[in-house]
Motif scaffolding. Structure first.
Motif, short mmCIF file in Angstrom:
data_model
loop_
_atom_site.label_atom_id
_atom_site.label_comp_id
_atom_site.label_asym_id
_atom_site.label_seq_id
_atom_site.Cartn_x
_atom_site.Cartn_y
_atom_site.Cartn_z
N GLN A 135 -15.84 -8.66 47.89
CA GLN A 135 -14.82 -9.51 48.60
C GLN A 135 -14.83 -10.79 47.66
OE1 GLN A 135 -13.09 -8.54 51.18
NE2 GLN A 135 -14.26 -6.81 50.93
N THR A 136 -15.44 -11.32 47.02
CA THR A 136 -15.56 -12.48 46.24
C THR A 136 -15.04 -12.22 44.97
OG1 THR A 136 -17.68 -12.19 45.04
CG2 THR A 136 -17.83 -13.33 47.49
N LYS A 137 -14.81 -10.74 44.56
CA LYS A 137 -13.99 -10.26 43.44
C LYS A 137 -14.61 -10.98 42.27
CE LYS A 137 -9.46 -9.98 45.67
NZ LYS A 137 -8.11 -10.61 45.55
N PRO A 138 -15.69 -10.45 41.87
CA PRO A 138 -16.68 -10.95 40.59
C PRO A 138 -16.19 -10.27 39.60
CG PRO A 138 -18.01 -9.40 41.99
CD PRO A 138 -16.82 -9.74 42.91
N ASP A 139 -16.70 -10.86 38.38
CA ASP A 139 -16.12 -10.11 37.21
C ASP A 139 -17.22 -8.93 36.81
OD1 ASP A 139 -14.13 -12.11 35.87
OD2 ASP A 139 -15.56 -13.40 36.50
N VAL A 140 -18.59 -9.08 37.31
CA VAL A 140 -19.60 -8.17 37.28
C VAL A 140 -20.52 -8.21 38.36
CG1 VAL A 140 -20.95 -9.60 35.75
CG2 VAL A 140 -21.18 -7.10 35.34
N ILE A 141 -21.15 -6.99 38.76
CA ILE A 141 -22.01 -7.00 39.67
C ILE A 141 -23.27 -6.25 38.96
CG2 ILE A 141 -22.85 -5.90 41.65
CD1 ILE A 141 -20.06 -6.13 42.96
#
Length: 395
Positions: A135-141
């Motif tokens: 939901q935070t729309k990260p660039d990478v997980i």
């Protein structure tokens, strides 16, 4: 007990299928080490190994599978990235080392927008954490799986959202070929190496008890490797078995107490193999309390307490050490290359170190100021100290 053995047979079939997505059939033994791919810097912190603004391509690792790449970005600035790090557990020595490695890599690359969470072994909790990260729309997980099967649905949502996902230590069931990249412990070879060392110390004959980690598919590969190694020793009989109780109600200490009660005489039980160091450490407590100082133990994880026991005592013979710190270094370095449009391996197999008393004594003699034995898996140390790299066993 028969039902448990059936579970092992079925899990072996599943593990063999899993390996097709991240096969180690191309792996080579010995000189290929995560230490070399992360850089032979013995300063003790990944943060000191490279400039925070860019990543140099790691040297060739034990890798396989297709390569992945992202569109090139000429204005790449790692400090501007939104990064999520989901760790399966930091409640043990291995998890603490993984957390420290990620913290060092955050410092190395200057990440400022970072979410780092601990699932405390709980796949449901980790799945919820992963969903929150999406939901935070990260660039990478980055994910250290609490349970490779239990988090598969949540990770599939990461992939569907188009977010690059990188896993260390283990993979995710059913998604092995869909992860952006993974740096994995070869748990099978680890179990094979520790059991082989224990069997040789037993003179190739005797009776052994087994402490399994069958509830986690990645860790269970250690059990399968150990059982495969035993096939080379027909005069060694498995006389006691215990399967890890994830609730913690029935502890390894209690399990080995029961083994000793069932095998009260010297010669009824000669050794105990454990899929993790905690089982061996608690088992030694049980053996000492019962006056069974002749019992031999082998574990896996290579934690500081286990390594000290190996060095100081004569019951804990060896531990299979996954190069967890190096895995994170490799994984994050590869992620930064990927985000710059570089090709990276879809799977990297991290080698293991077989930690023995002889190896620890040799390493102790080579220590320099500021160095500590527990840092054996930092980049360059295993090679510098001449520690034994366990061979990769094809399976």
């Amino acid at each position: 007990m028969k039902r448990k053995w059936l579970g092992i047979v079925l899990s072996f079939t599943m593990a063999a299928s899993l390996m097709t997505g991240c096969s180690n059939s191309d792996s080579t033994a010995g000189s290929n080490s995560a230490a070399s791919q992360a850089g032979n810097n013995s300063s003790g912190s990944a943060a000191s190994q490279a400039d925070s603004g860019s990543a140099d391509a790691p040297e060739s690792a034990v890798s396989s599978g297709a390569e992945a790449s992202a569109p090139a970005d000429a204005d790449f600035d790692p400090s501007s990235l939104k990064v999520c790090i989901c760790i399966g557990e930091v409640e043990n020595e291995a998890g603490i080392k993984i957390q420290q490695a990620y913290e060092d890599m955050v410092e190395k690359y200057g990440f400022t927008d970072v979410t780092m969470v601990d699932a405390k072994y709980d796949a449901v909790v980790q799945s919820e954490q992963i969903e929150s990260c999406i939901q935070t729309k990260p660039d990478v997980i980055f994910i250290h799986p609490a349970d490779p099967t239990g988090i598969s649905e949540a990770v599939s949502h990461v992939i569907d959202a188009g977010i690059p996902v990188f896993c260390n230590e283990g993979s995710v069931t059913g998604l092995e070929d869909k992860l952006t990249s993974q740096c994995r412990t070869d748990n099978y070879s680890q179990g094979y190496a520790t059991m082989t060392y224990l069997a040789e110390a037993m003179g190739g004959k005797g009776k052994v008890g087994m402490c399994y980690l069958d509830s986690n598919a990645n860790w269970h590969e250690r059990d399968l490797g150990a059982l495969a190694a035993l096939e080379n020793y027909p005069d060694i009989e498995v006389v006691q078995e215990w399967f890890w109780d994830s609730t913690g109600v029935f502890t390894p200490r209690m399990a080995v107490d029961d083994m000793i009660t069932a095998c009260p005489n010297v010669g009824d039980l000669d050794a105990v193999w454990s899929a993790w160091d905690g089982g061996a450490l608690e088992g030694i407590q049980a053996a000492k309390a019962a006056g069974r100082t002749e019992l031999l133990f082998a574990g896996t994880d290579g934690g500081p307490e286990a390594c000290q026991q190996i060095l100081d005592g004569d019951q804990f013979l060896c531990s299979g050490g996954p190069m967890l710190y190096n895995q994170v270094v490799t994984l994050v370095d590869n992620a930064m290359l990927y985000l710059q449009g570089e090709d990276i391996p879809q799977c990297v197999w991290s080698p293991n170190v077989l930690l023995t008393k002889e190896g620890r004594e040799n390493a102790s003699s080579l220590l320099e100021d500021g160095e500590a034995l527990e840092n054996w898996d930092l980049p360059g140390y295993a090679e510098k100290w001449g520690l034994t790299i366990s061979p990769t066993i094809e399976h």
